[in-house]
Write an enzyme that holds these catalytic residues in place. Structure first.
Site, PDB file in Angstrom:
ATOM      1  CB  CYS A  85      -1.002  -0.033   1.157  1.00  5.92           C
ATOM      2  SG  CYS A  85      -2.375   1.151   0.916  1.00  5.92           S
ATOM      3  CG  HIS A 169      -3.718  -3.342   3.138  1.00  4.71           C
ATOM      4  ND1 HIS A 169      -2.657  -2.945   3.919  1.00  4.71           N
ATOM      5  CD2 HIS A 169      -4.253  -2.201   2.621  1.00  4.71           C
ATOM      6  CE1 HIS A 169      -2.544  -1.626   3.886  1.00  4.71           C
ATOM      7  NE2 HIS A 169      -3.495  -1.154   3.097  1.00  4.71           N
ATOM      8  CD  GLU A 171      -1.172  -5.752   5.544  1.00  6.17           C
ATOM      9  OE1 GLU A 171      -1.280  -4.530   5.799  1.00  6.17           O
ATOM     10  OE2 GLU A 171      -1.142  -6.207   4.375  1.00  6.17           O
TER      11      GLU A 171
END
Length: 239
Positions: A85, A169, A171
């Site tokens: 990001c 993202h 994660e």
């Protein structure tokens, strides 16, 4: 072998980043709060991970200038990077690309496509689900960089030599997605926030877990570099 990775945490409250990346990466993460101008005093890492942030790379803030300069030096020393990001955008910015504000926020579970050219997404379906949240985007790649993932909002992944970056993202868990979405109340309408929250379902999260494979692919890439002696940061640490 145990990997040593610099976690360049660009969140102003870095607890979620810290928890999520420590959960996903099989490595020893050495964390630096880059928003407080903490940066490594060495390049002796197997790789670096540059996280998301609520900042924009074009803001004239000292910590962003410091981080940009350090990243350039590290890449010059052949340190491998993974950007996520803001990290994706900062890498593009630092290496000669261009980042600009978007007309519309991209947020929520979205579909991204990749072309199979980057080993970062080995084993991930050509069309895959990810969680996204950003209002800036890379509009011009750094020289010699190659795009490998995109959707209708723009570039979602590029690679140049040992630098990999993704706009989405991988994660995020559902808790993070909900907390981040609720935090957009000054930028998004109540209806838009509700729509995104309604989309944070077990089904969508399960689908998005496929993209987490990129963490194993990145650490495998780092291990192969270390085995062949190509891990530039460690080799150049005493230059």
């Amino acid at each position: 072998m145990s990997l040593r990775i610099a976690l360049l945490n660009a969140a102003h409250d870095g607890a979620l980043n810290r928890r999520n990346f420590r959960r996903e990466l099989d490595a020893d993460l050495v964390e630096y709060d880059v928003t407080e101008r903490e940066l490594p005093d060495t390049f002796a890492f197997d790789g670096c991970l540059l996280t998301g942030s609520r900042a924009s790379v074009y803001w004239e803030e000292p910590w962003i200038a410091d981080l940009t300069a350090w990243v350039r030096d590290a890449v010059d020393r052949d340190v491998a990077f993974l950007g996520v990001c803001f990290g994706h955008q900062l890498l593009a910015h630092a290496l000669g690309g261009e980042v600009e504000a978007m007309d519309e926020y991209e947020i929520g579970y979205r579909t991204v496509e990749h072309d199979g050219t980057s080993e970062l997404l080995d084993g991930v379906d050509e069309r895959f689900t990810v969680f996204t949240t950003h209002s800036d985007r890379v509009v011009e790649l750094p020289p010699e960089a190659e795009q490998f993932a995109a959707n209708d909002y723009g570039i979602h992944g590029f690679q140049t030599e040992d630098v990999f970056s993704v706009q989405f993202h991988p994660e995020y868990d559902p808790e993070t997605a909900r907390e981040v979405t609720r935090g957009k109340d000054e930028q998004l309408s109540e209806a838009r926030i509700k729509q995104v929250l309604d989309g944070i379902t077990a089904e969508n999260y399960d689908a998005a877990c496929e993209a987490k494979r990129l963490f194993d692919n990145f650490t495998q890439y780092l291990r192969e570099r270390a085995t062949t002696g190509e891990s530039g940061g460690v080799a150049a640490a005493d230059d």
